[in-house]
Enzyme design. Sequence first.
Site, short mmCIF file in Angstrom:
data_model
loop_
_atom_site.label_atom_id
_atom_site.label_comp_id
_atom_site.label_asym_id
_atom_site.label_seq_id
_atom_site.Cartn_x
_atom_site.Cartn_y
_atom_site.Cartn_z
CB SER A 6 -0.88 -0.01 1.23
OG SER A 6 -1.32 1.27 1.30
CG HIS A 31 -3.79 -1.80 -1.81
ND1 HIS A 31 -4.94 -2.43 -2.05
CD2 HIS A 31 -4.32 -0.87 -0.68
CE1 HIS A 31 -5.92 -1.93 -1.19
NE2 HIS A 31 -5.63 -1.19 -0.42
CG ASP A 33 -5.22 2.29 0.85
OD1 ASP A 33 -6.12 1.26 0.77
OD2 ASP A 33 -3.98 2.07 1.20
CG MET A 35 -8.64 6.98 2.77
SD MET A 35 -7.79 7.03 4.13
CE MET A 35 -6.85 5.70 4.23
CG HIS A 64 -9.13 0.10 -0.57
ND1 HIS A 64 -8.68 -0.15 0.70
CD2 HIS A 64 -10.76 -0.04 -0.40
CE1 HIS A 64 -9.41 -0.33 1.58
NE2 HIS A 64 -10.77 -0.26 0.98
CG MET A 66 -11.30 3.22 2.06
SD MET A 66 -9.91 3.19 2.90
CE MET A 66 -8.72 3.06 1.72
CG MET A 135 -11.53 -3.26 4.84
SD MET A 135 -10.00 -2.76 3.78
CE MET A 135 -9.02 -1.88 5.28
CG ASP A 173 -6.09 -3.04 3.09
OD1 ASP A 173 -5.13 -2.75 3.47
OD2 ASP A 173 -6.78 -2.15 2.49
C1 DX5 Z 1 -6.44 1.31 5.65
C2 DX5 Z 1 -6.06 1.02 4.11
C3 DX5 Z 1 -4.93 0.27 4.06
C4 DX5 Z 1 -3.67 0.67 4.79
C5 DX5 Z 1 -2.90 -0.45 5.49
O1 DX5 Z 1 -7.74 2.22 5.49
O2 DX5 Z 1 -7.13 0.55 3.38
O3 DX5 Z 1 -4.51 -0.23 2.63
O4 DX5 Z 1 -2.78 1.31 3.91
O5 DX5 Z 1 -2.04 -0.29 6.24
P1 DX5 Z 1 -1.12 -1.20 7.11
O6 DX5 Z 1 -0.79 -2.23 6.36
O7 DX5 Z 1 -0.09 -0.29 7.92
O8 DX5 Z 1 -2.10 -1.72 8.18
ZN ZN Z 2 -6.52 -0.39 1.28
#
Ligand code: DX5
Ligand code: ZN
Length: 214
Positions: A6, A31, A33, A35, A64, A66, A135, A173
Amino acid sequence: MQVSPSLLSADFANLERDIRMLNRSEADMIHLDVMDGVFVPNISFGFPVIKAVAKHSKKPLDVHLMIVNPQNYISQTRDCGAAIMNVHQEACVHLDRTIQAIKAAGMKAAVTLNPSTPVIMLEDVIQELDMVLLMSVNPGFGGQKFISRATEKVKKLREMISASGSKALIEVDGGVNLETGRLLADAGADILVAGSYVFSAPSPEKAISSLKDL
Ligand code: DX5
Ligand code: ZN
């Protein structure tokens, strides 16, 4: 085991350098993320950044989202270079329609479940999916503690996938490291996402290899 590091834990001021490292590594994909500060209590980055990452990445992009209303961003996600589009089940009222639209746009379709959402919620769409993202933390932040119940969910999902004849892969994840990754591998996960474990390691490339070997 496949590994999807990620980029949330990368150095945003040195993204090109970190992407070059991932290109050299054994990572299977990257990956990303996204948000929106509404679906999750944090804001990360959006489409212009993904586009810039795509320019340098030799690996497929595992995006991903969110965000609320992810169905409104399907063509934008495709146009910025995503190979896989992950939407949250909790964010989609018409999930089946959204899955069909993602595939029609030429991407692989993946649905993500929060820790509180049971895998049974996917029973009627599982055959349509290329991947399910479970998750193992509440989404919104990197570096959180692994919720150990995720291993049970991987097993349940594996049973549902086998019973339905679906070809969906299982990705997990949140809080993944060598120890939790081992538990997930034993439970039947196909792909591990790892952010802080990879980027805080003395050698991120070696950290990726060690997860690959699980
Ligand atoms: C959290 C994200 C993850 C995050 C994981 O909301 O979806 O992809 O980057 O981070 P780690 O591996 O540090 O838990
Ligand atoms: Zn993620």
